[in-house]
Design a protein around this motif. Structure first.
Motif, mmCIF file in Angstrom:
data_model
loop_
_atom_site.group_PDB
_atom_site.id
_atom_site.type_symbol
_atom_site.label_atom_id
_atom_site.label_comp_id
_atom_site.label_asym_id
_atom_site.label_seq_id
_atom_site.Cartn_x
_atom_site.Cartn_y
_atom_site.Cartn_z
ATOM 1 N N GLU A 140 0.835 -1.201 0.000
ATOM 2 C CA GLU A 140 0.000 0.000 0.000
ATOM 3 C C GLU A 140 0.868 1.248 0.000
ATOM 4 O OE1 GLU A 140 -2.533 -0.520 3.397
ATOM 5 O OE2 GLU A 140 -3.760 -2.040 2.388
ATOM 6 N N GLY A 141 1.978 1.215 0.764
ATOM 7 C CA GLY A 141 2.886 2.362 0.802
ATOM 8 C C GLY A 141 3.505 2.617 -0.564
ATOM 9 N N VAL A 142 3.892 1.559 -1.247
ATOM 10 C CA VAL A 142 4.463 1.705 -2.589
ATOM 11 C C VAL A 142 3.409 2.253 -3.531
ATOM 12 C CG1 VAL A 142 5.357 0.405 -4.569
ATOM 13 C CG2 VAL A 142 6.221 -0.074 -2.278
ATOM 14 N N GLU A 143 2.194 1.778 -3.431
ATOM 15 C CA GLU A 143 1.097 2.258 -4.285
ATOM 16 C C GLU A 143 0.833 3.739 -4.044
ATOM 17 O OE1 GLU A 143 -1.527 2.220 -7.265
ATOM 18 O OE2 GLU A 143 -0.323 0.472 -6.691
ATOM 19 N N ASN A 144 0.822 4.164 -2.771
ATOM 20 C CA ASN A 144 0.614 5.586 -2.450
ATOM 21 C C ASN A 144 1.735 6.439 -3.011
ATOM 22 O OD1 ASN A 144 -1.774 5.130 -1.106
ATOM 23 N ND2 ASN A 144 -0.808 4.980 0.915
#
Length: 190
Positions: A140-144
């Motif tokens: 999720e952090g990479v996606e954000n």
């Protein structure tokens, strides 16, 4: 070709093993009388003649053998092939070959089972990692980060931003933010 042959007493003792078959030069010429030497020379000539005759017969037989094989279509290569085939059959029917073959089959089966088990274990572990909270959080952090760094806002991103209650400035990429700041500054200067 074969005649009645009478061995001399000296020849009989040689055949029986009681006398040296190759006497030294000094004892052979002294021990034999002229009559015995003449008899041995005749016998030597006769044996040499028999050897020549046998060699000629053997040569003729080999020639005839070659002719027969040629008529039958048997070639040296064919004979070699047939010999190798027979040898291979003997090898494959041997006990040692059968044992080795069975052992290698068992080893192959065990190796296949071990690799299959290892593959299943690795697959299960990777699935566990993928489903772990840490991995999901990282994803999720990479996606954000990816969303924030993208130069253009797609319609999907814009609708998501609206659903999340973000203003265009909050959802804008860093490049868009810099362009907005620059245009605001130029308006203030004019």
């Amino acid at each position: 070709m074969e005649e009645d042959y009478q061995a001399t007493p000296k020849q009989e003792s040689i055949l029986e093993g009681t006398e040296d078959p190759v006497p030294s030069a000094s004892t052979s010429s002294i021990a034999l009388t002229e009559e015995e030497q003449e008899e041995l020379r005749k016998e030597l000539a006769k044996v040499e003649d028999e050897v020549r005759t046998l060699s000629q017969v053997l040569s003729l037989k080999e020639k005839r053998l070659g002719e027969i094989k040629k008529k039958l279509g048997i070639t040296p290569f064919g004979e070699l092939k047939q010999s190798l085939t027979r040898s291979w059959q003997q090898v494959t029917t041997s006990t040692a070959y059968k044992r080795t073959s069975e052992t290698l089959t068992q080893v192959g089966q065990r190796a296949t089972a071990a690799l299959s088990t290892a593959g299943a274990t690795m697959s299960r572990r990777l699935e566990e990692v993928r489903n772990s909270p840490t991995f999901k959080s990282f994803g999720e952090g990479v996606e954000n980060l990816k969303t924030k760094m993208s130069p253009q806002t797609s319609p999907q991103t814009a609708s998501r931003d609206v659903a999340e209650g973000l203003s265009p400035a909050e959802s804008a990429s860093p490049t868009e933010v810099r362009h907005q700041d620059a245009s605001e500054e130029s308006e203030e200067l004019h």
